[in-house]
Design a protein around this motif. Structure first.
Motif, PDB file in Angstrom:
ATOM      1  N   HIS A  65      56.891 -10.509 -26.408  1.00 47.04           N
ATOM      2  CA  HIS A  65      57.461  -9.918 -25.209  1.00 47.04           C
ATOM      3  C   HIS A  65      56.384  -9.137 -24.433  1.00 47.04           C
ATOM      4  O   HIS A  65      55.454  -8.603 -25.031  1.00 47.04           O
ATOM      5  CB  HIS A  65      58.594  -8.975 -25.619  1.00 47.04           C
ATOM      6  CG  HIS A  65      59.457  -8.546 -24.474  1.00 47.04           C
ATOM      7  ND1 HIS A  65      60.361  -9.399 -23.888  1.00 47.04           N
ATOM      8  CD2 HIS A  65      59.549  -7.371 -23.817  1.00 47.04           C
ATOM      9  CE1 HIS A  65      60.982  -8.760 -22.919  1.00 47.04           C
ATOM     10  NE2 HIS A  65      60.506  -7.532 -22.841  1.00 47.04           N
ATOM     11  N   VAL A  66      56.576  -9.075 -23.132  1.00 43.50           N
ATOM     12  CA  VAL A  66      55.618  -8.366 -22.292  1.00 43.50           C
ATOM     13  C   VAL A  66      55.527  -6.901 -22.720  1.00 43.50           C
ATOM     14  O   VAL A  66      56.537  -6.304 -23.138  1.00 43.50           O
ATOM     15  CB  VAL A  66      56.001  -8.513 -20.800  1.00 43.50           C
ATOM     16  CG1 VAL A  66      57.334  -7.841 -20.503  1.00 43.50           C
ATOM     17  CG2 VAL A  66      54.927  -7.942 -19.890  1.00 43.50           C
ATOM     18  N   ASP A  67      54.325  -6.367 -22.692  1.00 40.59           N
ATOM     19  CA  ASP A  67      54.059  -4.958 -23.027  1.00 40.59           C
ATOM     20  C   ASP A  67      54.209  -4.621 -24.503  1.00 40.59           C
ATOM     21  O   ASP A  67      54.158  -3.456 -24.876  1.00 40.59           O
ATOM     22  CB  ASP A  67      54.961  -3.996 -22.227  1.00 40.59           C
ATOM     23  CG  ASP A  67      54.423  -3.770 -20.828  1.00 40.59           C
ATOM     24  OD1 ASP A  67      53.267  -4.187 -20.585  1.00 40.59           O
ATOM     25  OD2 ASP A  67      55.134  -3.210 -19.996  1.00 40.59           O
ATOM     26  N   HIS A  68      54.405  -5.611 -25.335  1.00 44.20           N
ATOM     27  CA  HIS A  68      54.503  -5.297 -26.765  1.00 44.20           C
ATOM     28  C   HIS A  68      53.121  -5.156 -27.410  1.00 44.20           C
ATOM     29  O   HIS A  68      53.020  -4.764 -28.559  1.00 44.20           O
ATOM     30  CB  HIS A  68      55.372  -6.318 -27.496  1.00 44.20           C
ATOM     31  CG  HIS A  68      56.833  -6.007 -27.361  1.00 44.20           C
ATOM     32  ND1 HIS A  68      57.806  -6.525 -28.168  1.00 44.20           N
ATOM     33  CD2 HIS A  68      57.479  -5.192 -26.481  1.00 44.20           C
ATOM     34  CE1 HIS A  68      58.996  -6.053 -27.806  1.00 44.20           C
ATOM     35  NE2 HIS A  68      58.813  -5.247 -26.768  1.00 44.20           N
ATOM     36  N   GLY A  69      52.083  -5.506 -26.629  1.00 44.96           N
ATOM     37  CA  GLY A  69      50.726  -5.202 -27.097  1.00 44.96           C
ATOM     38  C   GLY A  69      49.846  -6.384 -27.450  1.00 44.96           C
ATOM     39  O   GLY A  69      48.870  -6.229 -28.185  1.00 44.96           O
ATOM     40  N   LYS A  70      50.140  -7.563 -26.886  1.00 45.39           N
ATOM     41  CA  LYS A  70      49.326  -8.746 -27.191  1.00 45.39           C
ATOM     42  C   LYS A  70      47.875  -8.536 -26.773  1.00 45.39           C
ATOM     43  O   LYS A  70      46.951  -8.721 -27.566  1.00 45.39           O
ATOM     44  CB  LYS A  70      49.881  -9.984 -26.470  1.00 45.39           C
ATOM     45  CG  LYS A  70      51.296 -10.329 -26.834  1.00 45.39           C
ATOM     46  CD  LYS A  70      51.807 -11.516 -26.051  1.00 45.39           C
ATOM     47  CE  LYS A  70      52.037 -11.253 -24.579  1.00 45.39           C
ATOM     48  NZ  LYS A  70      53.134 -10.295 -24.293  1.00 45.39           N
ATOM     49  N   THR A  71      47.710  -8.127 -25.505  1.00 40.86           N
ATOM     50  CA  THR A  71      46.359  -7.952 -24.976  1.00 40.86           C
ATOM     51  C   THR A  71      45.639  -6.838 -25.730  1.00 40.86           C
ATOM     52  O   THR A  71      44.461  -6.981 -26.092  1.00 40.86           O
ATOM     53  CB  THR A  71      46.420  -7.609 -23.474  1.00 40.86           C
ATOM     54  OG1 THR A  71      47.361  -8.486 -22.868  1.00 40.86           O
ATOM     55  CG2 THR A  71      45.074  -7.745 -22.813  1.00 40.86           C
ATOM     56  N   SER A  72      46.372  -5.748 -25.992  1.00 44.56           N
ATOM     57  CA  SER A  72      45.747  -4.620 -26.695  1.00 44.56           C
ATOM     58  C   SER A  72      45.297  -5.044 -28.092  1.00 44.56           C
ATOM     59  O   SER A  72      44.224  -4.662 -28.545  1.00 44.56           O
ATOM     60  CB  SER A  72      46.738  -3.465 -26.828  1.00 44.56           C
ATOM     61  OG  SER A  72      47.243  -3.128 -25.564  1.00 44.56           O
ATOM     62  N   ASP A 119      52.218   3.315 -34.687  1.00 46.15           N
ATOM     63  CA  ASP A 119      51.812   4.726 -34.549  1.00 46.15           C
ATOM     64  C   ASP A 119      52.820   5.547 -33.751  1.00 46.15           C
ATOM     65  O   ASP A 119      52.812   6.767 -33.785  1.00 46.15           O
ATOM     66  CB  ASP A 119      50.446   4.787 -33.851  1.00 46.15           C
ATOM     67  CG  ASP A 119      50.485   4.145 -32.479  1.00 46.15           C
ATOM     68  OD1 ASP A 119      50.381   4.838 -31.474  1.00 46.15           O
ATOM     69  OD2 ASP A 119      50.661   2.903 -32.402  1.00 46.15           O
ATOM     70  N   ARG A 120      53.683   4.866 -33.021  1.00 40.61           N
ATOM     71  CA  ARG A 120      54.610   5.599 -32.146  1.00 40.61           C
ATOM     72  C   ARG A 120      55.658   6.370 -32.956  1.00 40.61           C
ATOM     73  O   ARG A 120      56.149   5.872 -33.971  1.00 40.61           O
ATOM     74  CB  ARG A 120      55.337   4.616 -31.223  1.00 40.61           C
ATOM     75  CG  ARG A 120      54.436   4.065 -30.138  1.00 40.61           C
ATOM     76  CD  ARG A 120      55.027   4.375 -28.773  1.00 40.61           C
ATOM     77  NE  ARG A 120      54.027   4.154 -27.736  1.00 40.61           N
ATOM     78  CZ  ARG A 120      54.211   3.349 -26.693  1.00 40.61           C
ATOM     79  NH1 ARG A 120      55.335   2.690 -26.569  1.00 40.61           N
ATOM     80  NH2 ARG A 120      53.276   3.234 -25.782  1.00 40.61           N
ATOM     81  N   SER A 127      48.725  -1.203 -35.458  1.00 40.29           N
ATOM     82  CA  SER A 127      48.639  -0.440 -34.224  1.00 40.29           C
ATOM     83  C   SER A 127      47.346  -0.810 -33.515  1.00 40.29           C
ATOM     84  O   SER A 127      46.257  -0.691 -34.080  1.00 40.29           O
ATOM     85  CB  SER A 127      48.647   1.064 -34.508  1.00 40.29           C
ATOM     86  OG  SER A 127      48.209   1.745 -33.345  1.00 40.29           O
ATOM     87  N   ALA A 128      47.495  -1.271 -32.284  1.00 42.14           N
ATOM     88  CA  ALA A 128      46.309  -1.628 -31.508  1.00 42.14           C
ATOM     89  C   ALA A 128      45.544  -0.366 -31.128  1.00 42.14           C
ATOM     90  O   ALA A 128      44.339  -0.408 -30.896  1.00 42.14           O
ATOM     91  CB  ALA A 128      46.719  -2.394 -30.258  1.00 42.14           C
ATOM     92  N   ILE A 129      46.256   0.761 -31.075  1.00 37.17           N
ATOM     93  CA  ILE A 129      45.616   2.005 -30.655  1.00 37.17           C
ATOM     94  C   ILE A 129      44.839   2.641 -31.800  1.00 37.17           C
ATOM     95  O   ILE A 129      43.665   2.965 -31.661  1.00 37.17           O
ATOM     96  CB  ILE A 129      46.674   3.004 -30.102  1.00 37.17           C
ATOM     97  CG1 ILE A 129      47.440   2.372 -28.924  1.00 37.17           C
ATOM     98  CG2 ILE A 129      46.027   4.332 -29.706  1.00 37.17           C
ATOM     99  CD1 ILE A 129      46.647   2.132 -27.655  1.00 37.17           C
TER     100      ILE A 129
END
Ligand code: GDP
Length: 591
Positions: free
Chosen positions: A106-113, A208-209, A241-243
């Protein structure tokens, strides 16, 4: 020389094998190859396209050989990806290669990150030794195991590539945000991955959220058939966590484990082929194409063909931008030397020389033109498709400037229904018309409607190349009206025959291969090669058929006017006699 014989040719074969299939001496085949600029010995392997050119020149019609065990469409679908890709390679020659991974979700779930985090972690670990450049794919080293990532995430890109025949992905990572759970596009992405029959690993991202709720998400995953392995299912669900970079190693480990289970192999010494991942024009370096090698080893100096692009590889770079001279299977490389920008998802292969490459490109360009004629799907041409029973729905991709205009458009279009004939909206979204929209349209015979938006330049180019209709509107009513008209048109298309010219048969000749040819004199109007013909003897209509040839002095011509002589051949009609009248007519739609 054999007349109209057909021959089935495999993807690759030796000159000797080809000569046996053509019942010709290898010397003749070698001579034929030489005429096409290819110096080959009897044991040299040539590919299908090259073999087909030789076969055609030796009087055969060549078809691709489909091995019996994969003739069945369903069975073919069920085969693992690697099996389809490496086609004719022998079992012994196949060696493990690194898995190619795509991120979906889904969009914004962090694929790119996640793609960035995995790449950066690898760069920081020093293994990559430099800054990676964007070229559509990169590789990382996980404890000595290389994993290749395609870094254009999303199932749209994935499916667009698949629609062009690409079988590039071995493993799909389904990214699901731990604070958001399974969303509509997660399901959609899952369907796309399942359709492609690739194994799926779930990256449970944003762990991490504070509001992350992994247990709830696992329950949702279970509900869509992705039961986590810790619950006794077969899906690996990896919290990441991508972050904070937590869990990235575990994700790579899971990918490697799946790849070991999935028998991902290729022959590094075999014929070189693969998939175009990306193509761009660079001001100083010209056409740059990212290729994913899927079999064989790609080398500088080799000649590559993809679609209607071709050229000799002048230079080759890996994902770090380092010049390299060889790329084995699963390695993405950026190459310089193609004459035009190739299309992402299009297969590529290496051929013997530039002359062969150009011959293949020419043939494809001709074939593509014929194809376009058959598949062009403008609103007006829906009539014809529907009449032929080919279309029951009008497939649409709709882009609008704002959600506020999108909703009424979609609602009104969905309300249109003429006895089962309706629109199928494959995609409706806000924003400009992009390449992805065009690819989706192209894969599904859809047309693209834009409301107060324009196609971006790449989309425009792609649409032109693929003959996809884009219609732009700035009045909602006009858009709905056009679609409504098209649908109503689909219901009862009416055509009438319009006579455009007449010719009188003055003599009949029998020409070997071509059959009976009528020497005619055009008495009225204009006669055309692409018109239909009606043969009259006295006032009796003997047949209605298509024109198979129209010549003046041995030359094929598109039309001949009153007062001129010409030769006319008719399809499936050999009973021509002197003084017969041939009436030429076209079908015109009654508005
Ligand atoms: P995509 O649309 O799936 O490619 O999602 P993006 O990678 O663009 O991420 C969407 C947003 O989520 C961005 O603002 C990211 O910074 C954020 N994000 C991505 N991964 C994580 C994560 O692991 N933790 C947190 N806290 N935020 C994340």
């Amino acid at each position: 020389m054999p007349d109209n014989k057909t021959v089935e040719l495999p993807g690759f074969l030796t000159v000797r094998e080809l000569s046996e299939l053509l019942e010709a001496s290898p010397i003749d085949v070698i001579k034929e190859l030489m005429k096409n600029g290819i110096i080959a010995n009897i044991n040299q392997q040539i590919d299908f396209d090259t073999a087909a050119i030789v076969a055609e020149e030796m009087g055969f019609t060549a078809h691709a050989f489909v091995p019996e065990e994969i003739e069945d469409e369903e069975e073919l679908e069920a085969l693992p990806e690697w099996r389809k890709v490496i086609g004719d390679e022998s079992e012994d020659a196949l060696l493990p290669r690194s898995p190619v991974v795509t991120m979906l979700g889904h969009v914004d779930h962090g694929k790119t990150s996640l793609l960035d985090a995995i790449r950066n972690a690898d760069v920081q670990s020093g293994e990559a030794g430099g800054i990676t450049q964007h070229m559509g794919a990169y590789q990382v080293d996980h404890d000595g195991q290389i994993v290749t990532f395609l870094d254009t995430p999303g199932h749209e890109a994935f499916t667009a590539m698949r629609s062009r025949g690409a079988r590039a992905t071995d493993i799909a990572v389904l990214v699901v945000a731990a604070d958001d759970g399974v969303m509509p596009q997660t399901r959609e992405a899952l369907d796309h991955a399942r359709a492609a029959k690739v194994p799926i690993v779930v990256a449970l991202n944003k762990i991490d959220r504070n509001n992350a709720n992994p247990e709830l998400v696992k329950k949702q995953l279970d509900e869509v058939g992705l039961t986590p392995d810790e619950w006794g299912g077969s899906t690996m669900v990896i919290p990441v966590s991508a972050i904070t970079q937590e869990g990235l190693d575990d994700l790579l480990e899971a990918i490697v484990l799946i790849s070991e289970d999935t028998d991902i192999r290729a022959n590094p010494d075999g014929q070189v082929f693969g998939t175009v991942i990306e193509g761009v024009i660079n001001r100083s370096r010209g056409v740059l194409a990212t290729l994913l090698v899927q079999n064989g080893t790609l080398k500088t100096g080799q000649v590559v063909v993809s679609g209607t692009s071709c050229g000799k590889i002048r230079a080759m770079f890996d994902y770090r931008g380092t010049a390299i001279s060889e790329a084995p299977p699963s390695v993405p490389v950026q190459i310089m030397g193609l004459d035009t920008v190739p299309v992402a998802g299009e297969p590529f292969k290496v051929v013997v020389n530039e002359k062969t490459a150009r011959a293949i490109v020419e043939e494809r360009a001709i074939a593509a033109k014929q194809q376009v004629k058959r598949e062009t799907f403008t609103l007006d041409e829906i009539f014809a498709r529907f009449q032929a029973g080919e279309a029951q729905t009008l497939n649409l991709v709709i882009k609008a400037d704002a959600q506020g205009s999108l909703e009424p458009i979609v609602n009104s279009l969905q309300a249109l229904d003429y006895g089962g004939l309706k629109v199928d909206i494959l995609r409706s979204d806000t924003g400009n018309i992009t390449e992805t929209d065009i690819m989706l349209a192209s894969a599904s015979d859809a047309i693209v409607l834009g409301f107060c938006v324009e196609p971006d330049p790449a989309a425009k180019r792609l649409a032109e190349n693929n003959d996809i209709t884009i219609r732009s509107y700035n009045i909602i009513y006009k858009l709905i009206e056009d679609v409504d008209k098209a649908l109503r048109g689909m219901l009862e298309p009416e055509f009438e025959q319009v006579t455009i010219g007449k010719a009188q048969v003055r003599a009949v000749f029998h020409i070997r291969r071509a059959g009976k040819i009528a020497g005619c004199y055009v008495t009225e109007g204009e006669i055309r090669r692409n018109a239909k013909a009606r043969v009259l003897r006295g006032d009796k209509v003997l047949t209605e058929t298509a024109v198979s040839s129209l010549k003046r002095f041995e030359q094929d011509v598109p039309e001949v006017r009153t007062g001129f002589e010409c030769g006319v051949g008719l399809e499936k009609w050999d009973n021509l006699k002197e003084d017969d009248i041939i009436e030429f007519f076209v079908l015109e739609q009654v508005s």
